[in-house]
Design an enzyme around this catalytic site. Sequence first.
Site, PDB file in Angstrom:
ATOM      1  N   TYR A   1      -2.961 -12.734   3.272  1.00  0.00           N
ATOM      2  CA  TYR A   1      -2.713 -12.489   1.844  1.00  0.00           C
ATOM      3  C   TYR A   1      -1.544 -13.323   1.304  1.00  0.00           C
ATOM      4  CZ  TYR A   1      -5.768  -8.474   2.591  1.00  0.00           C
ATOM      5  OH  TYR A   1      -6.834  -7.678   2.909  1.00  0.00           O
TER       6      TYR A   1
ATOM      7  N   LYS B   1       0.809  -1.217   0.000  1.00  0.00           N
ATOM      8  CA  LYS B   1       0.000   0.000   0.000  1.00  0.00           C
ATOM      9  C   LYS B   1       0.844   1.270   0.000  1.00  0.00           C
ATOM     10  CE  LYS B   1      -3.656  -2.300  -0.478  1.00  0.00           C
ATOM     11  NZ  LYS B   1      -3.492  -3.628   0.000  1.00  0.00           N
TER      12      LYS B   1
ATOM     13  N   TYR C   1     -12.179 -15.251   3.708  1.00  0.00           N
ATOM     14  CA  TYR C   1     -11.215 -14.187   3.978  1.00  0.00           C
ATOM     15  C   TYR C   1     -10.721 -14.241   5.428  1.00  0.00           C
ATOM     16  CZ  TYR C   1      -9.234  -9.561   4.622  1.00  0.00           C
ATOM     17  OH  TYR C   1      -8.392  -8.523   4.915  1.00  0.00           O
TER      18      TYR C   1
END
Length: 326
Positions: free
Chosen positions: A283, A49, A257
Amino acid sequence: MNPRYPGRVYLAHLPTPLERLDRLGKHLGGPELLIKRDDQTGLALGGNKVRKLEFLAADALEHGCDHLITSGGPQSNHCRQTAAVAARLGLGCSLVLRGQAPIRFTGNLLLDRLFGAHLYWAGDRPLGEVMSQVAGELRAMGRKPYLIPLGGSNVVGATGYVMAMEEFMAQLAAAGLNVDFIVFASSSGGTQAGLVLGARVYAFRGRVLGISVDRPAEELQTQVAALATATATHLGLGTVSVAGQVEVNDDYLGEGYGVLGEAEREAIRLVAQLEGILLDPVYTGRAMGGLIDLIRWGAFTHRQTVLFWHTGGTPALFAYGDELLA
Ligand SMILES: Cc1ncc(COP(=O)(O)O)c(C=O)c1O
């Protein structure tokens, strides 16, 4: 193709290292393995990010904004990195988080607090609705908020990964390396959109394969293709269609998730014990679990080179401590 990059705030430690994973490669007995260390982008323990936020923060400043608002899950890496960017630039930061406040603040959540972000718990309300409400309250107080979408995945954020591909191609050229596949974790799609568009712009000849972390392949593919096309327009590249280049594998969604399964556990353990590199439970652990499985069933030849693009997320390890050691 020559992108016209907009303004950028320099926040990341770049270029991130490109390294070999010789011991993991030998253990798996498949293709040659490399890794691109975007877990080492520097700010706030790193992650993908920061590249997006270099452009998002510049856009916020250009618009005279003094407060960043974004949203995500309680262990959002994107929220943690946004909070750090706001602190670094002297901006306010509000984070809208899914669900209820937990009893213990650990991992990313602990860091959000240390960076001084204001936390709002959305309960079961849509995150966007709560973000708008928070923005309204800030405006009423005379502040100028800048809203960043989930994962920083709009044309401004995706630009960071178009530029990352330029960096990567220069590293490959300097090292005389050739890469057949780039494999990484894909979720809100900004990283993949940027990489796919960057692959076109900088003539990367290999394939770019996103391992979906949380959604069906078709849905993510459509979203990534639309975002890549819009990002091309944003960068003055005209109409670029990348639909044929957006490859997504959704075989590794597991129990959903953020639910740690055996594949993530094994991937995290193997990479830690063979390479001294930390993955994350949500992730990169999932994406590497997928890559390991693909290697085991022979998806790549021994002559091919596969690069795992590490997108960060390691602070979340601390929120999963008990489950990781179970
Ligand atoms: C560690 C990590 N890897 C990968 C991703 C996925 O990136 P994107 O949302 O751009 O698809 C995220 C997104 O939150 C992340 O935190």
